[in-house]
Design an enzyme around this catalytic site. Structure first.
Site, PDB file in Angstrom:
ATOM      1  N   SER A 156       0.810  -1.212   0.000  1.00 49.43           N
ATOM      2  CA  SER A 156       0.000   0.000   0.000  1.00 49.43           C
ATOM      3  C   SER A 156       0.853   1.275   0.000  1.00 49.43           C
ATOM      4  O   SER A 156       1.616   1.493  -0.931  1.00 49.43           O
ATOM      5  CB  SER A 156      -0.948  -0.054   1.193  1.00 49.43           C
ATOM      6  N   HIS A 186      -8.133  -4.896   0.205  1.00 50.85           N
ATOM      7  CA  HIS A 186      -6.854  -4.312   0.600  1.00 50.85           C
ATOM      8  C   HIS A 186      -6.170  -5.031   1.772  1.00 50.85           C
ATOM      9  O   HIS A 186      -4.974  -5.288   1.742  1.00 50.85           O
ATOM     10  CB  HIS A 186      -7.094  -2.848   0.965  1.00 50.85           C
ATOM     11  N   ASP A 197     -10.456  -4.614  -3.888  1.00 49.91           N
ATOM     12  CA  ASP A 197      -9.682  -3.582  -3.192  1.00 49.91           C
ATOM     13  C   ASP A 197     -10.237  -2.199  -3.522  1.00 49.91           C
ATOM     14  O   ASP A 197     -10.267  -1.810  -4.681  1.00 49.91           O
ATOM     15  CB  ASP A 197      -8.210  -3.685  -3.629  1.00 49.91           C
TER      16      ASP A 197
END
Ligand SMILES: *[C@@H]1O[C@H](CO)[C@@H](O)[C@H](O)[C@H]1NC(C)=O
Ligand SMILES: *[C@@H]1O[C@H](CO)[C@@H](O)[C@H](O)[C@H]1NC(C)=O
Length: 405
Positions: A181, A381, A352
């Site tokens: 991320s 995610h 996600d």
């Protein structure tokens, strides 16, 4: 007779400069700045080694690594008690509001940190400046506004290069990088900019982010479109801690806009998407490690990426941009400057809501070389770092990517 007053003047003006500098920068900062910081080995009973690694049968060393702007970052080195690592250093870099603990939270056979050790890698975890697993600042306390005067650009120019250089210095080997991320954003920007990419052998990017044009996360959208980040910065809020009064206020504001009954109980899904594979019976255990505090400026920069869709530096406003960048607009990071010789793996999910499929496609088109693309249709995610099936669906493929010659 001539020389004494002149000497006196020189001494007085030298002290004048020092005192002036110290008054401007605060005395502590001034004194601390004159001493260069060097990395140190530390023993910390509430650090990641003690909490999550040693008690699971692995060796662990803890370090504090300085940045040139005075922060002390927490770095851990994990190794097997049974054999020596043979495959070179792997450095793992976490996402927004996390620390290095995210890689070793699950059971050893399910956590990427331990899995890499078991497969012969010399594993290093990094933690960003404001994480509780880092070691503060040489001159500022966490209660000082100056401690929080940084955005994601500073992670690009300071935190990631400092940690990678430290690992490289300790091992004299090229590094296998894993980012998650915000850790991938930081890496894409850092690898595009400087000699940092030259320290890296391969890079695996989980839930990769550079463009945020198609974010469907309702929470992220509300924060950015209400300009909540700007409002809070103007109100003098410098840090964002989801557990304190200010953090609760933000969540209240967002939840009242969302009008969803599950807002408070299922905030994780509302921010990251419907995670398929996070073990619900472990949520209270995960909560003990809590989300890390970050700076409002960092969140503001994320919100800026959402609003502009550009992979660019922090926008100070027209006139201050001139001072910072010599231009009215903040410059963009150039993904095409990442060396084409650096093998990159992207692993992303169909559910996600932060690393959206369309944005990942956009990213892929801009990157000079994507060696491997892994798409997990039912993953959101959070599944990439905490999912109980990530070992078989993602990490095994990551190990193959690293091992391929
Ligand atoms: C965040 O706020 C909670 C509640 O006030 C506090 O216990 C915690 O220490 C804070 N975290 C950080 C990193 O400052
Ligand atoms: C979830 O965690 C519990 C408690 O550790 C464990 O017994 C169970 O097997 C886990 N479930 C999955 C699907 O991994």
């Amino acid at each position: 007779m001539e020389i004494l007053p002149r000497l006196h003047f020189v001494v007085v003006s030298w002290w004048g400069t020092v005192i002036l500098h110290c008054l401007v920068a605060s005395v502590v900062h001034c004194v601390a700045n004159s001493v260069p910081l060097v990395a140190q080995s530390v023993s910390n009973p509430s650090g990641i080694c003690a909490l999550l690694v040693l008690n699971r049968g692995y060796n662990c060393q803890e370090f504090k690594v300085p940045t040139t702007d005075g922060f002390w970052l927490g770095v851990q080195r994990i190794s097997s008690r049974k054999f020596r690592a043979s495959k070179g250093p792997a450095f793992l870099y976490h996402g927004l509001m996390q620390g290095g603990d995210i890689w070793v939270l699950n059971a050893p056979e399910e956590s990427l940190g331990f899995l890499l050790v078991d497969n012969g890698y010399d594993v290093w975890l990094g933690s960003t400046r404001s994480s509780k697993f880092s070691y503060g600042h040489a001159s500022f306390l966490r209660s000082d506004p100056e401690f929080w005067n940084w955005g994601w650009d500073d992670l690009v120019s300071e935190d990631l290069p400092s940690m990678l250089r430290f690992v490289h210095m300790q091992t004299s080997q090229l590094i296998y990088f894993v980012g998650y991320s915000q850790g991938t954003m930081t890496a894409f920007a850092a690898f595009s900019q400087s000699d940092v990419a030259d320290l890296v052998k391969k890079a695996a990017m989980l839930s990769p982010i550079a463009y945020l044009n198609h974010v469907t996360s309702p929470v992220a959208s509300i924060v950015s479109w209400l300009f909540l980040d700007k409002v809070l910065l103007l109100a003098g809020v410098h840090q964002f801690n989801i557990s304190d009064a200010g953090g609760k206020q933000v969540i209240n504001a967002v939840c009242s806009k969302l009008k969803r009954a599950d807002c408070f109980s299922d905030l994780l899904s509302l921010v990251t998407g419907p995670n398929c594979c996070i073990n619900k019976s472990l949520i209270s255990y995960y909560n003990k490690f809590e989300l890390q505090t970050t700076s409002m400026k960092n969140l503001a920069q994320m919100a800026q990426l959402l609003r502009t869709g550009r992979f660019g530096k922090y926008d100070y406003g027209w006139f201050r941009n001139l001072g910072h960048y010599g231009d009215f607009f903040p410059p963009s990071y150039q993904l095409r400057n990442i060396p084409g010789s650096l093998p990159i793996m992207l692993a992303h999910g169909g559910q996600d809501q932060l690393a959206d499929e369309m944005d990942v496609r956009h990213l892929m088109l801009e990157l000079p070389s994507v060696t491997q693309l892994l798409f997990v249709p039912h993953y959101a995610h959070g599944d990439f770092v905490l999912g109980f099936s990530a070992r078989t669906l993602v990490y095994h493929k990551l190990l193959l990517f690293f091992a391929a010659t």
